[in-house]
Design an enzyme around this catalytic site. Structure first.
Site, PDB file in Angstrom:
ATOM      1  N   ASP A  10       0.870  -1.170   0.000  1.00 22.05           N
ATOM      2  CA  ASP A  10       0.000   0.000   0.000  1.00 22.05           C
ATOM      3  C   ASP A  10       0.913   1.228   0.000  1.00 22.05           C
ATOM      4  O   ASP A  10       2.127   1.118   0.216  1.00 22.05           O
ATOM      5  CB  ASP A  10      -0.877  -0.030   1.248  1.00 22.05           C
ATOM      6  N   ASP A  12      -0.416   4.983   1.028  1.00 21.72           N
ATOM      7  CA  ASP A  12      -0.811   5.965   2.036  1.00 21.72           C
ATOM      8  C   ASP A  12      -0.872   5.343   3.426  1.00 21.72           C
ATOM      9  O   ASP A  12      -1.595   4.365   3.658  1.00 21.72           O
ATOM     10  CB  ASP A  12      -2.170   6.567   1.673  1.00 21.72           C
TER      11      ASP A  12
END
Length: 226
Positions: A10, A12
């Site tokens: 991922d 963020d």
């Protein structure tokens, strides 16, 4: 130790410390239309695609307006109007996002070991370019699935982002390590069958994530163990 066939990251809140900035942008945008977002509502937005978040916030604004509980502008705004307020705020903030502790080291370590990597993010291609520009180490991750990827059928918490990332690497999802920080992202990686590593934000524990997730204190520990 047994190394992963690939690592799916991922962005963020996992590689870049953007989540407080995203939360501030959504909070200010909602406040513009008369709604104060709660901490619980902001948690529901974490890890999801921009348009999915905008639809959710719009629903909350409409619900608050219907119940006279804070939104004072009548009908909820259009998605376009909401994003027209939110996006300039977010873009001004996100260019200042800093790396999460251990993130550059982990990405560089995977590159040194020739472990294939892919980004599985809810952020759009343009948003990733904006946030990643100050961080050349992110260029080591060349395979990317963005939230607006034309081949992506559904965003997190659906498993599609991780399934697509694994497919582009040519690695079975079950042989991939997935790294996440949000409940939506963790559900997606778990549903895809990846070995899930979770980096909970301050104030959260792995009890809030799928059973069997490997709980991390920082990404440094993974970089050192590879």
């Amino acid at each position: 130790m047994v190394r992963p066939a690939a690592c799916l990251f991922d962005l963020d809140g996992l590689l870049l410390d953007t989540e407080p900035l995203h939360a501030r942008a959504w909070r200010e945008a909602a406040a513009h239309f008369g709604l104060e977002l709660s901490a619980a509502q902001l948690l529901q937005l974490r890890g999801r695609r921009r348009l999915d978040c905008a639809e959710q916030v719009r629903d909350w604004i409409g619900g608050a307006s219907n119940h006279d509980s804070g939104a004072a502008n009548g009908d909820p705004p259009s998605i376009e109007a909401l994003l027209a307020v939110r996006q300039p705020i977010a873009e001004a903030l996100l260019v200042h996002a800093q790396p999460m502790a251990g993130a550059p080291e982990l990405v560089r370590r995977c590159a040194e070991l020739t472990i294939p990597m892919a980004l599985a993010t809810s952020s759009s291609r343009a948003a990733v370019a904006l946030k990643a520009a100050p961080h050349p180490w992110l260029e080591l991750i060349t395979i990317r699935v963005h939230g607006d990827d034309p081949e992506l059928r559904a965003g997190k918490p659906a498993p599609d982002p991780f399934l697509l990332a694994a497919a582009r690497l040519g690695v079975p999802p079950g042989e991939c390590w997935a790294f996440e920080d949000s409940p939506a992202g963790a559900k997606a990686a778990d549903a895809a069958g990846c070995l899930l590593h979770v980096l909970p934000p301050p104030g959260e524990t792995c009890a809030d994530y799928p059973p069997g997730a490997l709980c991390l204190r920082s990404l440094h520990e993974v970089a050192k163990s590879l």
